[in-house]
Design an enzyme around this catalytic site. Structure first.
Site, short mmCIF file in Angstrom:
data_model
loop_
_atom_site.label_atom_id
_atom_site.label_comp_id
_atom_site.label_asym_id
_atom_site.label_seq_id
_atom_site.Cartn_x
_atom_site.Cartn_y
_atom_site.Cartn_z
N SER A 214 0.84 -1.18 0.00
CA SER A 214 0.00 0.00 0.00
C SER A 214 0.89 1.25 0.00
CB SER A 214 -0.95 -0.04 1.20
OG SER A 214 -1.95 0.94 1.10
N ASP A 377 -8.86 -6.28 -5.18
CA ASP A 377 -8.51 -5.00 -4.57
C ASP A 377 -9.24 -3.87 -5.30
OD1 ASP A 377 -7.30 -2.74 -3.47
OD2 ASP A 377 -5.29 -3.60 -3.50
N HIS A 411 -7.83 -5.33 -0.64
CA HIS A 411 -6.57 -4.63 -0.37
C HIS A 411 -5.86 -5.20 0.86
CE1 HIS A 411 -3.75 -1.35 -0.81
NE2 HIS A 411 -3.93 -0.99 0.45
#
Length: 434
Positions: A214, A377, A411
């Site tokens: 991320s 995601d 995610h």
């Protein structure tokens, strides 16, 4: 007789119309039309919803944040030198909280810099100074993806965070007050530069690897571009080479939700009332992008939290109560201003900055790269990882590995899928062919 939708027309010596239960006539006589949905004779004229919204209650003395005490056992690097930020701000000094795992060897060539995500602290793994589970607990340790029998892992809390590193909640030594929103805007580049102060502190000339997911995955990519001679390989999970408009939009709305809380007070709430409601709702929105629809369909479906109660605008379905409860816990563990600063840094991330094109910016990454994407995601859609791998290869990098995972966790897969993510990371870190 002529009939039309939502309307009955009668043709005779008179014309009358009935619409939505009301009778009209063009003559002096009324024409009665039978009601297709008759009510009982004693039915009330009106019955509405009970206007009771307990979820909107916010005590004046709401829960106070305790994020400064969330972590313990970290070390601090304090630099008294001026720190110039990329966008022009200047900090008179900075403090960086960090934790380490494993042992640095004599050659100092077995170090891995583990980058944090938006809300993560330096506590990635439990240890004797802090036995609480870390945010990457199962990925670090003897024989794990980041093998502490082989590597020395350094994890630094992000600059502008709230878990020991300098940020909006820190005291400005010049004014002796909380920085609040006078803290300068920080970029991903600033975070990396600050982290390398810790790496320099250990006398490490070259990292074995830079690893992140991320926001941390953004950092690992840019770190290799900024310091190509100091990083041997990188791992970037669920990240990108440039923020996407859809992700920027979500983070923008999160910030606006938080800032709309009157208690936010332009970021000056440290001596006042914590912006609890704004922080909670901002987090609820963020959580929608962290997981996937398939997982939530499996876990919650459309089951109600309290089937015996009437429907209302407050949390009604299990997914709603899940969001509320998780956000409630989080908003008392994290500084709202840090969320503003770090999310804005993510929005501004673009590896083409300072270069003539995105390809040129990516071409600065010369070392072997592992890119991981997740099909479910929605915060960092998988096409962004495909783009990163494609640009790296087009720029001439011959050692680019791309894996795409079919995980239901969206995610958050990088936090939960120890088997698949861990195996890929371990293989890349321990590959001796590079």
């Amino acid at each position: 007789v002529k009939t039309c939708s939502m309307l009955r027309c009668f043709t005779a010596s008179r014309l009358s119309t009935r619409l939505l239960g009301i009778t009209y006539t063009q003559s002096r006589r009324l024409v009665r039309v039978p009601d297709p949905y008759p009510e009982a004779a004693d039915a009330p004229r009106f019955k509405g919803m009970e206007a009771y919204f307990p979820c909107m209650a916010q005590p004046e003395d709401g829960p106070e944040p305790h994020y400064q005490g969330v972590v313990k056992g970290y070390k601090k690097l304090h630099s008294t030198e001026l720190f110039s930020c990329q966008l022009g701000g200047i900090l008179p000094e900075i403090t960086l909280a960090y934790e380490t795992y494993g042992q640095l060897n004599a050659a100092k060539d077995n170090a891995i810099l583990l980058h944090c995500g938006l809300s993560a602290s330096s506590h990635a793994k439990s240890h004797k100074e802090n036995t609480d589970l870390g945010w990457w607990e199962e990925f670090i340790g003897p024989g794990h993806a980041l093998d502490t029998n082989k590597f020395f892992i350094v994890c630094v809390n992000n600059l502008s965070g709230c878990y020991g590193s300098s940020g909006p909640s820190s005291i400005n030594p010049v004014t002796e007050k909380h920085y609040g929103t006078t803290f300068p805007l920080v970029t991903v580049k600033d975070m990396i530069r600050s982290q390398f102060l810790v790496i320099n502190h250990f006398g490490i000339e070259k990292l074995h690897a830079s690893v992140g997911a991320s926001l941390g995955g953004m950092q690992s990519l840019l770190a290799a571009a900024l310091f190509p001679d100091r990083i041997a390989r990188i791992v970037s999970i669920s990240a990108c080479v440039r923020s996407h408009p859809s992700s920027i939009a979500v983070r923008y709305v999160q910030r606006r939700i938080l800032m709309s809380d009157s208690n936010w007070n332009n970021g000056n709430y440290y001596e006042g009332t914590f912006p609890h409601r704004g922080m909670r709702h901002a987090r609820e929105l963020g959580m929608i992008g962290y997981r996937s629809g398939p997982e939530w369909a499996e876990r919650f479906g459309t089951e109600r939290a309290n089937p015996n109660e009437s429907h209302s605008f407050c949390p009604d379905y299990q997914i709603e109560t899940y969001l509320e409860k998780k956000a409630e816990v989080f908003c008392n563990m994290y500084d709202p201003n840090s969320m503003l600063y770090l999310s804005k840094a993510m929005d501004m991330f673009d590896m083409s900055v300072g270069c003539n094109s995105l390809t040129e910016g990516v071409a600065r990454v010369k070392c072997p790269v592992l890119i991981l994407g997740v099909q479910s995601d929605i915060l960092f859609p998988v096409h962004q990882q495909r783009e990163a791998a494609k640009l790296l290869r087009q720029s001439g990098n011959k050692s680019v590995v791309y894996y795409e995972l079919d995980s239901k966790f969206g995610h958050d897969t990088f936090l939960l899928d120890v088997q698949n993510v861990g195996a890929a990371v371990k293989g890349h870190l321990e590959n001796s062919i590079f």
